[in-house]
Design an enzyme around this catalytic site. Sequence first.
Site, PDB file in Angstrom:
ATOM      1  N   GLY A 102       0.798  -1.214   0.000  1.00 62.83           N
ATOM      2  CA  GLY A 102       0.000   0.000   0.000  1.00 62.83           C
ATOM      3  C   GLY A 102       0.827   1.259   0.000  1.00 62.83           C
ATOM      4  O   GLY A 102       0.331   2.347  -0.325  1.00 62.83           O
ATOM      5  N   ASP A 134      -2.759   7.104   1.595  1.00 66.27           N
ATOM      6  CA  ASP A 134      -2.288   7.865   0.435  1.00 66.27           C
ATOM      7  C   ASP A 134      -1.037   7.287  -0.206  1.00 66.27           C
ATOM      8  O   ASP A 134      -0.569   7.780  -1.229  1.00 66.27           O
ATOM      9  CB  ASP A 134      -2.042   9.330   0.822  1.00 66.27           C
ATOM     10  CG  ASP A 134      -1.051   9.491   1.982  1.00 66.27           C
ATOM     11  OD1 ASP A 134      -0.289   8.545   2.261  1.00 66.27           O
ATOM     12  OD2 ASP A 134      -1.050  10.570   2.611  1.00 66.27           O
ATOM     13  N   ASP A 269       2.423 -10.288   7.440  1.00 66.00           N
ATOM     14  CA  ASP A 269       2.767  -9.551   6.214  1.00 66.00           C
ATOM     15  C   ASP A 269       4.092  -8.818   6.363  1.00 66.00           C
ATOM     16  O   ASP A 269       4.615  -8.275   5.385  1.00 66.00           O
ATOM     17  CB  ASP A 269       1.657  -8.556   5.843  1.00 66.00           C
ATOM     18  CG  ASP A 269       1.353  -7.571   6.960  1.00 66.00           C
ATOM     19  OD1 ASP A 269       0.967  -8.032   8.050  1.00 66.00           O
ATOM     20  OD2 ASP A 269       1.494  -6.359   6.750  1.00 66.00           O
TER      21      ASP A 269
END
Length: 520
Positions: A102, A134, A269
Amino acid sequence: MKLNIKDTFTKQLPADPKLENTRRQVENACFSFVTPKQTAKPELLHVSPEMFDSLGLTDTDAKSDTFLKVITGNEVYPKTKPFAMCYGGHQFGNWAGQLGDGRAINLFEVEHNNKHWAIQLKGSGETPYSRTADGLAVLRSSVREYLCSEAMFHLGVPTTRALSLALSGDQVMRDMLYDGNAAYEKGAIVSRVAPSFLRFGSFQILAARGDTETLKTLTDYTISNFFPELGKPSKETYIAFFNEVAQRTLKMIVDWQRVGFVHGVMNTDNMSILGLTIDYGPYGWLEDFNYGWTPNTTDSQHKRYRYGNQPNMGLWNLYQLANALYLLIEDVEPLQAILDGYQTGFDEQSFAMMRNKLGFEEEDENDKILIQQLEENLHLTETDMTIFFRNLSDFSEENPSEGISIIKDAFYHLNEVEGEIETKWQAWFEAYAKRLKDETASSEVRKTKMNAVNPKYVLRNYMSQLAIDDADKGDYKLIDELFNLLKKPYSEQPENEKWFVKRPEWARHKVGCSMLSCSS
């Protein structure tokens, strides 16, 4: 700037067929093609000369406009296609589903001197996996990641590396403490390097979706490119692959324990399939020796990822990877045997590690008792781990009564070392002196060996924060000073003695100097 591009990930694994950069669930694919965000005014703050050389780059390249544009995402290197990886994960013990890159964008892969490197940007814009974020990063977290990954490498801890640190020229809104007080911070981008950024979660997401075909493709790719010695795909090869991942994970965590490093967010992760320390977020080094300490504010209540629990978390995460690979192996027994071996292996390797820290070479049946007593003593009053073990090498078995005075600089409250606490320490030094007399090596040889595993300099959080504070004001000299200091963590470096001190009292509760959030 000329690089020997050898992309494998995008050529050998299935891609997301959708090209638009919208948040979505990505299925039957290992990655999505993306384009990094153009930044307002990129500025290179620092580069790692060692990593530069490892990629076949030169000093001239470092000063080139092309290099700056490529490692800030403002220009795509010729004949390459940036991408973000798809993966899932357990976060604080709960399955979170699809996560993915991300805030990271992979640029390309390079081969140089028979070594393979994947280059990745952290903080270069949103991807299909950004969820509500973002995709950007701020200078604060970027300085910490840049300095720490290189510091860990020189400590001898398996890790991803850092190539460069740059400002984006953009302002990024962040709520650093998650308390509703968001503010603008300087945007920054770290260029990260590793043979691969594959994680446990890369396999988990495919297994969770029942996508055995892609899981097999990814596993075969991983073995072929990073574990070729294991042979061609088969049930036995997959078992051997899991065992290798378990052993690498074990070694990494033993090294964390040795130097007092706490990762802070050991979600699946954030676990590298290659056994590398990855994703430097709310990490920290122990100041005082404390099994219960975690640097992560999000983990402050349950302390899941505390220092003393990291080995258990490594095992828990491996169980989750085993569940994913079971779809290919379809046999519980060999997987369970490997997991059982991890536990046994940690006990053995942790014991060997502590013996090395104490300077023992000869076998002694009482060493475990001596180590246990030491660990209990280190909890009696705040005792700096790094200073204690480093100064312990000056101890002489001929003068056990001088033990406390030799390590006194490690105590945060020296006045507490009296009465029962003093008695327990003195008894331990008497036992330690007696034990050392069974060693055949000279005290000089022992000191050298102890100092080779007990670092003198580590990246304490307050040191990073000082560099961040200066950087916020446009002064980047301390970043360079710490970068060079941490290249030789086991050397005396008398000119840098000012960094061989306990955490200052002003830093005990200062934001960024004790606990940190995941906000970056």
